[in-house]
Design a protein around this motif. Sequence first.
Motif, mmCIF file in Angstrom:
data_model
loop_
_atom_site.group_PDB
_atom_site.id
_atom_site.type_symbol
_atom_site.label_atom_id
_atom_site.label_comp_id
_atom_site.label_asym_id
_atom_site.label_seq_id
_atom_site.Cartn_x
_atom_site.Cartn_y
_atom_site.Cartn_z
ATOM 1 N N ASP A 21 0.735 -1.183 0.035
ATOM 2 C CA ASP A 21 0.001 0.187 -0.037
ATOM 3 C C ASP A 21 0.837 1.237 0.074
ATOM 4 O OD1 ASP A 21 -2.222 -1.561 -0.030
ATOM 5 O OD2 ASP A 21 -2.516 -1.640 2.111
ATOM 6 N N LEU A 22 1.876 1.396 0.671
ATOM 7 C CA LEU A 22 2.779 2.506 0.880
ATOM 8 C C LEU A 22 3.506 2.581 -0.516
ATOM 9 C CD1 LEU A 22 4.409 1.908 4.430
ATOM 10 C CD2 LEU A 22 3.068 4.046 3.463
ATOM 11 N N LEU A 23 4.082 1.551 -1.119
ATOM 12 C CA LEU A 23 4.668 1.614 -2.532
ATOM 13 C C LEU A 23 3.643 2.160 -3.314
ATOM 14 C CD1 LEU A 23 6.894 1.224 -4.511
ATOM 15 C CD2 LEU A 23 6.339 -1.266 -4.732
ATOM 16 N N ASP A 24 2.434 1.614 -3.547
ATOM 17 C CA ASP A 24 1.327 2.072 -4.353
ATOM 18 C C ASP A 24 1.152 3.614 -4.277
ATOM 19 O OD1 ASP A 24 -0.556 1.212 -6.281
ATOM 20 O OD2 ASP A 24 -2.036 2.142 -4.878
ATOM 21 N N TYR A 25 0.968 4.056 -2.974
ATOM 22 C CA TYR A 25 0.732 5.359 -2.754
ATOM 23 C C TYR A 25 1.900 6.329 -3.220
ATOM 24 C CZ TYR A 25 0.299 9.741 -0.148
ATOM 25 O OH TYR A 25 0.179 11.091 0.335
ATOM 26 N N TYR A 26 3.093 5.862 -3.078
ATOM 27 C CA TYR A 26 4.011 6.951 -3.468
ATOM 28 C C TYR A 26 4.269 6.660 -5.075
ATOM 29 C CZ TYR A 26 5.171 8.216 1.296
ATOM 30 O OH TYR A 26 4.965 8.910 2.444
ATOM 31 N N GLU A 27 4.079 5.778 -5.459
ATOM 32 C CA GLU A 27 4.200 5.619 -6.988
ATOM 33 C C GLU A 27 2.896 6.453 -7.688
ATOM 34 O OE1 GLU A 27 4.089 1.776 -9.963
ATOM 35 O OE2 GLU A 27 2.159 2.485 -9.445
ATOM 36 N N LYS A 28 1.905 6.434 -7.130
ATOM 37 C CA LYS A 28 0.671 7.442 -7.519
ATOM 38 C C LYS A 28 1.195 8.874 -7.533
ATOM 39 C CE LYS A 28 -3.608 4.869 -7.077
ATOM 40 N NZ LYS A 28 -2.927 3.488 -6.906
ATOM 41 N N LEU A 29 1.743 9.227 -6.280
ATOM 42 C CA LEU A 29 2.413 10.549 -6.057
ATOM 43 C C LEU A 29 3.203 10.911 -7.342
ATOM 44 C CD1 LEU A 29 2.789 11.267 -2.509
ATOM 45 C CD2 LEU A 29 0.832 12.144 -3.904
ATOM 46 N N MET A 30 4.270 10.051 -7.625
ATOM 47 C CA MET A 30 5.358 10.147 -8.677
ATOM 48 C C MET A 30 4.756 10.340 -9.997
ATOM 49 S SD MET A 30 8.417 9.901 -7.677
ATOM 50 C CE MET A 30 9.293 9.522 -9.041
ATOM 51 N N LEU A 31 3.508 9.435 -10.247
ATOM 52 C CA LEU A 31 2.923 9.725 -11.502
ATOM 53 C C LEU A 31 1.886 10.788 -11.767
ATOM 54 C CD1 LEU A 31 2.379 5.924 -12.155
ATOM 55 C CD2 LEU A 31 4.061 7.335 -13.135
ATOM 56 N N SER A 32 1.848 11.427 -10.635
ATOM 57 C CA SER A 32 0.567 12.642 -10.563
ATOM 58 C C SER A 32 1.495 13.677 -11.515
ATOM 59 C CB SER A 32 0.677 13.131 -9.189
ATOM 60 O OG SER A 32 1.790 13.515 -8.454
ATOM 61 N N GLY A 33 2.860 13.831 -11.761
ATOM 62 C CA GLY A 33 3.359 14.639 -12.478
ATOM 63 C C GLY A 33 3.185 14.637 -13.831
ATOM 64 N N LEU A 34 2.604 13.556 -14.417
ATOM 65 C CA LEU A 34 2.142 13.421 -15.772
ATOM 66 C C LEU A 34 1.059 13.922 -16.310
ATOM 67 C CD1 LEU A 34 2.895 9.549 -16.263
ATOM 68 C CD2 LEU A 34 4.416 11.276 -16.697
ATOM 69 N N SER A 35 1.143 14.701 -17.397
ATOM 70 C CA SER A 35 0.013 15.242 -18.076
ATOM 71 C C SER A 35 -0.445 14.306 -19.134
ATOM 72 C CB SER A 35 0.284 16.646 -18.720
ATOM 73 O OG SER A 35 1.623 16.499 -19.768
ATOM 74 N N ILE A 234 9.014 18.441 -11.300
ATOM 75 C CA ILE A 234 7.891 18.018 -11.481
ATOM 76 C C ILE A 234 7.012 17.505 -10.500
ATOM 77 C CG2 ILE A 234 9.014 15.537 -11.620
ATOM 78 C CD1 ILE A 234 7.383 15.258 -14.548
ATOM 79 N N LEU A 235 7.642 17.404 -9.312
ATOM 80 C CA LEU A 235 6.907 16.756 -8.107
ATOM 81 C C LEU A 235 6.822 17.892 -6.937
ATOM 82 C CD1 LEU A 235 8.990 13.492 -7.592
ATOM 83 C CD2 LEU A 235 6.896 13.839 -8.685
ATOM 84 N N GLU A 236 5.524 18.051 -6.493
ATOM 85 C CA GLU A 236 5.293 19.029 -5.544
ATOM 86 C C GLU A 236 6.130 18.873 -4.091
ATOM 87 O OE1 GLU A 236 1.189 19.379 -4.789
ATOM 88 O OE2 GLU A 236 0.609 19.733 -6.984
ATOM 89 N N ARG A 237 6.357 17.814 -3.768
ATOM 90 C CA ARG A 237 7.036 17.423 -2.662
ATOM 91 C C ARG A 237 8.371 16.788 -2.965
ATOM 92 N NH1 ARG A 237 3.009 13.734 0.594
ATOM 93 N NH2 ARG A 237 5.077 12.920 1.365
ATOM 94 N N ASP A 239 10.221 15.167 -0.953
ATOM 95 C CA ASP A 239 10.686 13.833 -0.370
ATOM 96 C C ASP A 239 10.007 12.735 -1.063
ATOM 97 O OD1 ASP A 239 7.890 14.854 0.291
ATOM 98 O OD2 ASP A 239 7.961 13.405 1.987
ATOM 99 N N VAL A 240 9.276 12.944 -2.266
ATOM 100 C CA VAL A 240 8.177 11.861 -2.857
ATOM 101 C C VAL A 240 9.303 10.903 -3.564
ATOM 102 C CG1 VAL A 240 6.557 11.375 -4.736
ATOM 103 C CG2 VAL A 240 6.278 12.986 -3.075
ATOM 104 N N ILE A 241 10.253 11.475 -4.506
ATOM 105 C CA ILE A 241 11.078 10.586 -5.232
ATOM 106 C C ILE A 241 11.873 9.792 -4.112
ATOM 107 C CG2 ILE A 241 12.623 12.440 -5.194
ATOM 108 C CD1 ILE A 241 12.482 9.395 -7.468
ATOM 109 N N TYR A 242 12.240 10.149 -2.912
ATOM 110 C CA TYR A 242 12.969 9.498 -2.016
ATOM 111 C C TYR A 242 12.254 8.258 -1.351
ATOM 112 C CZ TYR A 242 16.660 12.909 -2.260
ATOM 113 O OH TYR A 242 17.559 13.884 -2.738
ATOM 114 N N ARG A 243 11.023 8.643 -1.053
ATOM 115 C CA ARG A 243 10.106 7.716 -0.262
ATOM 116 C C ARG A 243 9.595 6.599 -1.358
ATOM 117 N NH1 ARG A 243 8.359 9.097 4.677
ATOM 118 N NH2 ARG A 243 8.832 11.454 5.090
#
Length: 295
Positions: A21-35, A234-237, A239-243
């Motif tokens: 679940d944690l991995l899925d959450y941070y993957e979604k945050l990573m991909l939120s930068g896509l248009s 491309i990422l708002e936070r 820490d997202v890429i590290y997490r």
Amino acid sequence: MEVSPRSRKSWLSIRRPSNEDLLDYYEKLMLSGLSTPYAQYMIPIELDGQTFYINTLETFPVSRSFSPLCPYPLVMVHGFGGGLGVFVKNIDALASRYKVYTFDSLGCGKSSRPRFPTDTEGAENYFVESIEAWRKSMKLDQFVLLGHSFGGYQATCYAIRYPHRVKYLVLADPWGFPERPAGPLAHRYPLWIRVMSDWLRPLPPFALLRALGPLGLHVLMRVRSDVGEKFADILERSDVIYRYIYHLNVMPPSAELGFAALTWPYGFARRPLIRRITDLHPDVPISFIYGVRSM
């Protein structure tokens, strides 16, 4: 999801400060930068009589009138310790020219995590045949194949074995080409690196990261402070890429054990590609990309 059995009864290898679940959450945050519009699937593949699942991303046109400049899709293979999310800065630009596919390699990210062979040839074969099994499931005929770092090693091995599937091979900072230097290697490295290498050698490559628990995230951020800067636009936070990278690599070991079977100490390939690149069919064009800001 298939999960590999523990390979060693060591507290260094069984600590698990993460979950799907944690991995899925941070993957979604990573991909939120896509248009670019995209979809994700868990693609079943058959390998050695077993069914595994490959986490796959597919892009779609931004409009009905869109026509890719290249008639062949682009398939991207990430590097060691990575996942499909590390391509977030590249997908939008590439999707303006190609239909893009990328995936978590078998044993990585959200894909199934089977037990990899521990011999060099068997481990390499597992990586290559998992790509071919994924291709069959996706019903792709021919494609442009791009591999980054260890993904470049996998892509090259795949192209050598299945040249009729690869229209163009692109290797971005590929791992595994150089020969291991002759003579002792230890004296080339600082003492602390030699000590750590000898101590950790029997363990999975990310055992120390797991053993550190939550502290491992802070160590990762300090050791690779440059990574956050690369994704800041491309990422708002920050820490997202590290997490994301942290949770990719503290999951139960699988592909990392296959990678370990392919390497000598200090990171040289046991079957260097410099000896085998001439086996690539001459009809397969190849481009190398190197840069000082590669992850």
